[in-house]
Design an enzyme around this catalytic site. Sequence first.
Site, short mmCIF file in Angstrom:
data_model
loop_
_atom_site.label_atom_id
_atom_site.label_comp_id
_atom_site.label_asym_id
_atom_site.label_seq_id
_atom_site.Cartn_x
_atom_site.Cartn_y
_atom_site.Cartn_z
N ASN A 14 -4.63 9.71 -38.95
CA ASN A 14 -3.99 10.98 -38.64
C ASN A 14 -5.00 12.09 -38.37
OD1 ASN A 14 -1.45 9.93 -39.27
ND2 ASN A 14 -1.49 10.68 -41.36
N GLY A 42 -5.19 10.49 -42.61
CA GLY A 42 -4.44 9.23 -42.55
C GLY A 42 -4.90 8.39 -43.72
N ASN A 46 -8.70 7.29 -44.15
CA ASN A 46 -9.42 7.89 -45.27
C ASN A 46 -10.07 6.80 -46.14
OD1 ASN A 46 -8.45 10.32 -44.38
ND2 ASN A 46 -6.93 10.57 -46.01
N ASP A 254 -6.96 8.11 -51.89
CA ASP A 254 -7.56 7.22 -50.90
C ASP A 254 -9.01 6.92 -51.27
OD1 ASP A 254 -5.16 7.45 -49.46
OD2 ASP A 254 -5.88 9.25 -48.44
O1 RIB Z 1 -3.70 10.83 -48.57
C1 RIB Z 1 -3.99 11.97 -47.81
C2 RIB Z 1 -3.54 11.75 -46.39
O2 RIB Z 1 -2.15 11.65 -46.34
C3 RIB Z 1 -3.89 12.88 -45.45
O3 RIB Z 1 -5.16 12.72 -44.89
C4 RIB Z 1 -2.75 12.84 -44.43
O4 RIB Z 1 -3.15 12.47 -43.16
C5 RIB Z 1 -1.73 11.86 -45.00
O5 RIB Z 1 -1.80 10.64 -44.39
#
Ligand code: RIB
Length: 317
Positions: A14, A42, A46, A254
């Site tokens: 993202n 995303g 990430n 993440d």
């Molecule tokens: O976990 C964080 C992420 O969640 C963000 O970077 C956003 O893009 C969503 O996917």
Amino acid sequence: MSRRLPITVVGSINRDIVVHYDTLPRIGETVFGEHLSFGHGGKGANQAFAASRLGGDVAMVGRVGQDEYGALACRVLATEGCAVAGVRTLGDLSGQALVLVGRDAGNRILVIKGANGQFTARELERDAALLARGGLVLLQLEIPLETVVLAAEKARAGSARVLLDPAPAIALPLELLQVIDILTPNQTELAALTGRAPASHAEVIEAAQQLRAQGPGAVIVKMGAEGCLLLDANGPRRFAAPAVEAIDTTGAGDCFNAALAVSLAEDASLADACRFAVVAASLSVTRQGAQASAPQRVEVEELLARVTTGSVQIRRR
Ligand code: RIB
């Protein structure tokens, strides 16, 4: 380092549109935000970015749109050494996320799926070779569930260890839970997946036991400033987080999964991987952004050494 298993991340990519706010508007109300920025995000990307930065041998599998952001997202991942042959263009628009960050460092996220939403199981067949290489496969839930299920099955068939980050939380079919080795909900996701609202550590353990009984070999509950709880065949263990000043928690979960995977790929025990992951995620919340906040390996090792020698304060309850 004796061996380093490959890590394959299948998931979302993202563009993050980040708004820092003081006050959230109510319905019908207009308020001023504090600050706007754009970042790389995303949950899949990430994890791939942070794992690459921490020294993992990482390949990303995902879909971006034919827009400018898609190409940029690939370049950013590649700059950290992540293989991006499994990132293909699909449709016009890359995933976009509106990330609202409050003064308490907490975040609220609205995602427009874009190409991530079109990443079907059929599309994934094009990248089957990457899932056949064993090692560790990292999954989340920002792409269609059917694709996550197929990725987990293919990863298992290729003898990989499968880590699922159940974010954003949705009801998970048993067929998926039964091919997951490590499930890593945060406390909100744990509540959504179990229908409980665990209020104490004992209740967190009970909820984790409920999930583990459905298939995963280990459940790791990410508890933010409280560290994490690991539940596996050896019973429950908690790993406390070092005290840090959090300014933005976006992407911390993440970063946790990325660090966990990098450590396991280097043959660490689950307990040691949890210690490493808690410290990496703690560092990430001291900086703004999702990928931008991922720590360097040396930073994690230095803080981990200070935690281990007791020269840094650990939060306890
Ligand atoms: O976990 C964080 C992420 O969640 C963000 O970077 C956003 O893009 C969503 O996917």
